[in-house]
Design a protein around this motif. Structure first.
Motif, PDB file in Angstrom:
ATOM      1  N   MET A  34      61.965  -3.416  71.945  1.00  0.00           N
ATOM      2  CA  MET A  34      60.846  -2.720  71.323  1.00  0.00           C
ATOM      3  C   MET A  34      59.563  -3.538  71.409  1.00  0.00           C
ATOM      4  O   MET A  34      58.489  -3.002  71.694  1.00  0.00           O
ATOM      5  CB  MET A  34      61.162  -2.398  69.865  1.00  0.00           C
ATOM      6  N   LEU A  35      59.681  -4.839  71.141  1.00  0.00           N
ATOM      7  CA  LEU A  35      58.499  -5.696  71.176  1.00  0.00           C
ATOM      8  C   LEU A  35      57.892  -5.711  72.579  1.00  0.00           C
ATOM      9  O   LEU A  35      56.663  -5.664  72.733  1.00  0.00           O
ATOM     10  CB  LEU A  35      58.865  -7.116  70.745  1.00  0.00           C
ATOM     11  N   GLY A  36      58.744  -5.758  73.586  1.00  0.00           N
ATOM     12  CA  GLY A  36      58.241  -5.720  74.951  1.00  0.00           C
ATOM     13  C   GLY A  36      57.513  -4.431  75.260  1.00  0.00           C
ATOM     14  O   GLY A  36      56.437  -4.436  75.877  1.00  0.00           O
ATOM     15  N   GLU A  37      58.071  -3.316  74.813  1.00  0.00           N
ATOM     16  CA  GLU A  37      57.450  -2.015  75.050  1.00  0.00           C
ATOM     17  C   GLU A  37      56.120  -1.896  74.301  1.00  0.00           C
ATOM     18  O   GLU A  37      55.125  -1.411  74.840  1.00  0.00           O
ATOM     19  CB  GLU A  37      58.390  -0.895  74.611  1.00  0.00           C
ATOM     20  N   LEU A  38      56.107  -2.352  73.053  1.00  0.00           N
ATOM     21  CA  LEU A  38      54.901  -2.216  72.238  1.00  0.00           C
ATOM     22  C   LEU A  38      53.798  -3.168  72.679  1.00  0.00           C
ATOM     23  O   LEU A  38      52.610  -2.844  72.565  1.00  0.00           O
ATOM     24  CB  LEU A  38      55.234  -2.451  70.765  1.00  0.00           C
ATOM     25  N   SER A  39      54.185  -4.327  73.185  1.00  0.00           N
ATOM     26  CA  SER A  39      53.183  -5.289  73.634  1.00  0.00           C
ATOM     27  C   SER A  39      52.322  -4.712  74.762  1.00  0.00           C
ATOM     28  O   SER A  39      51.150  -5.065  74.898  1.00  0.00           O
ATOM     29  CB  SER A  39      53.861  -6.577  74.100  1.00  0.00           C
ATOM     30  N   ALA A  40      52.902  -3.808  75.532  1.00  0.00           N
ATOM     31  CA  ALA A  40      52.173  -3.192  76.645  1.00  0.00           C
ATOM     32  C   ALA A  40      51.068  -2.258  76.161  1.00  0.00           C
ATOM     33  O   ALA A  40      50.139  -1.956  76.916  1.00  0.00           O
ATOM     34  CB  ALA A  40      53.142  -2.440  77.552  1.00  0.00           C
ATOM     35  N   VAL A  41      51.167  -1.779  74.922  1.00  0.00           N
ATOM     36  CA  VAL A  41      50.157  -0.855  74.384  1.00  0.00           C
ATOM     37  C   VAL A  41      49.443  -1.452  73.177  1.00  0.00           C
ATOM     38  O   VAL A  41      48.813  -0.733  72.400  1.00  0.00           O
ATOM     39  CB  VAL A  41      50.790   0.508  74.014  1.00  0.00           C
ATOM     40  N   LYS A  42      49.526  -2.766  73.021  1.00  0.00           N
ATOM     41  CA  LYS A  42      48.956  -3.430  71.841  1.00  0.00           C
ATOM     42  C   LYS A  42      47.482  -3.089  71.640  1.00  0.00           C
ATOM     43  O   LYS A  42      47.032  -2.885  70.499  1.00  0.00           O
ATOM     44  CB  LYS A  42      49.135  -4.944  71.959  1.00  0.00           C
ATOM     45  N   GLU A  43      46.727  -3.017  72.715  1.00  0.00           N
ATOM     46  CA  GLU A  43      45.287  -2.760  72.613  1.00  0.00           C
ATOM     47  C   GLU A  43      44.991  -1.362  72.085  1.00  0.00           C
ATOM     48  O   GLU A  43      43.890  -1.103  71.595  1.00  0.00           O
ATOM     49  CB  GLU A  43      44.611  -2.964  73.975  1.00  0.00           C
ATOM     50  N   ASP A  88      49.466   5.255  66.322  1.00  0.00           N
ATOM     51  CA  ASP A  88      50.266   4.056  66.060  1.00  0.00           C
ATOM     52  C   ASP A  88      51.726   4.425  65.829  1.00  0.00           C
ATOM     53  O   ASP A  88      52.643   3.789  66.375  1.00  0.00           O
ATOM     54  CB  ASP A  88      49.755   3.304  64.825  1.00  0.00           C
ATOM     55  N   LEU A  89      51.938   5.436  65.028  1.00  0.00           N
ATOM     56  CA  LEU A  89      53.296   5.881  64.727  1.00  0.00           C
ATOM     57  C   LEU A  89      53.969   6.416  65.980  1.00  0.00           C
ATOM     58  O   LEU A  89      55.159   6.189  66.211  1.00  0.00           O
ATOM     59  CB  LEU A  89      53.269   6.946  63.630  1.00  0.00           C
ATOM     60  N   GLY A  90      53.214   7.125  66.800  1.00  0.00           N
ATOM     61  CA  GLY A  90      53.766   7.644  68.040  1.00  0.00           C
ATOM     62  C   GLY A  90      54.255   6.534  68.959  1.00  0.00           C
ATOM     63  O   GLY A  90      55.363   6.603  69.510  1.00  0.00           O
ATOM     64  N   TYR A  91      53.456   5.495  69.124  1.00  0.00           N
ATOM     65  CA  TYR A  91      53.875   4.360  69.953  1.00  0.00           C
ATOM     66  C   TYR A  91      55.118   3.695  69.392  1.00  0.00           C
ATOM     67  O   TYR A  91      56.040   3.324  70.136  1.00  0.00           O
ATOM     68  CB  TYR A  91      52.741   3.340  70.053  1.00  0.00           C
ATOM     69  N   PHE A  92      55.144   3.526  68.071  1.00  0.00           N
ATOM     70  CA  PHE A  92      56.289   2.866  67.435  1.00  0.00           C
ATOM     71  C   PHE A  92      57.575   3.663  67.641  1.00  0.00           C
ATOM     72  O   PHE A  92      58.612   3.114  68.028  1.00  0.00           O
ATOM     73  CB  PHE A  92      56.014   2.671  65.944  1.00  0.00           C
ATOM     74  N   LEU A  93      57.517   4.959  67.392  1.00  0.00           N
ATOM     75  CA  LEU A  93      58.708   5.795  67.545  1.00  0.00           C
ATOM     76  C   LEU A  93      59.152   5.860  69.001  1.00  0.00           C
ATOM     77  O   LEU A  93      60.355   5.859  69.295  1.00  0.00           O
ATOM     78  CB  LEU A  93      58.429   7.199  67.009  1.00  0.00           C
ATOM     79  N   ASP A  94      58.202   5.909  69.916  1.00  0.00           N
ATOM     80  CA  ASP A  94      58.553   5.947  71.334  1.00  0.00           C
ATOM     81  C   ASP A  94      59.225   4.649  71.773  1.00  0.00           C
ATOM     82  O   ASP A  94      60.182   4.670  72.554  1.00  0.00           O
ATOM     83  CB  ASP A  94      57.305   6.207  72.181  1.00  0.00           C
ATOM     84  N   ALA A  95      58.730   3.529  71.283  1.00  0.00           N
ATOM     85  CA  ALA A  95      59.356   2.251  71.618  1.00  0.00           C
ATOM     86  C   ALA A  95      60.780   2.194  71.077  1.00  0.00           C
ATOM     87  O   ALA A  95      61.686   1.671  71.728  1.00  0.00           O
ATOM     88  CB  ALA A  95      58.524   1.095  71.067  1.00  0.00           C
TER      89      ALA A  95
END
Length: 208
Positions: free
Chosen positions: A49-58, A126-133
């Protein structure tokens, strides 16, 4: 895993100058996620998850809330329970209060953790990115997905095959019935088609 401990310590250090307390919080998480019953919902899941979310951190507005949600969203995990998300959110809220996290960040974290119960659509990016990850493994290559489905079965070992198959197929079919499994364009463009192929194939295996 050091790859997770370091970002956790950096996160906590924003709110407290008590390294011993931060260490205690990490040890609490590590103990939970490394329990012998965890075959999928473990530290490897968080690392993915952290790897996936790091790609969209900005693109994430409240990165701290999403990070806290990542670390705590499965901290309580009992396959036979029905309030894992509520208990996980409660523990996250308690720990965040103890280190002085702002109320709005605590609330955003709580909302994100509770949202993993149903994975409904949301207008909050933000929630969308989190759930997708959290669901990104569904769109992984088949070998990775196959290891995932075996791990899930191991976590639910207390259920006989007939009951497990009924419940699992219901969950999988719910995903296929969604207009889009992934909430954000970033994840949908990359993973949607593969996820549907993986899920369809798992249903076929369950039917067999």
């Amino acid at each position: 895993m050091e790859t997770l401990k370091e970002p956790f310590n950096i996160l906590v250090a924003k709110y407290t100058e008590r390294p011993a307390f931060a260490e205690r919080l990490w040890n609490e998480l590590e103990l939970a996620y490394m329990h012998s019953s965890r075959r999928y919902h473990n530290l490897s899941h968080l690392e993915r998850m952290l790897g996936e979310l790091s790609a969209v951190k900005e693109q994430v507005k409240n990165w701290d809330a999403i990070l806290f949600a990542l670390f705590y969203h499965d901290v309580v995990y009992d396959p036979s329970g029905n309030d894992n998300e509520e208990q996980s959110a409660a523990l996250a809220k308690k720990r965040m209060r103890e280190i002085g996290v702002m109320p709005y960040t605590i609330e955003n974290c709580k909302i994100a953790i509770l949202a993993t119960k149903q994975h409904f659509s949301s207008d909050d990016p933000d929630l969308g990115y989190f759930l997708d990850a959290d669901l990104s493994v569904l769109g992984a290559d088949w070998d990775t997905y196959y290891r995932y489905l075996l791990s899930i079965r191991e976590e639910y070992h207390m259920y006989p095959d007939d009951l497990y198959i009924i419940g699992r197929k219901k969950i999988l079919q719910n995903f296929l019935n969604m207009l889009s499994i992934f909430k954000t364009r970033y994840f949908s463009d990359r993973l949607e088609q593969q996820a549907r192929e993986n899920i369809t194939l798992e249903i076929q295996l369950l039917d067999a």
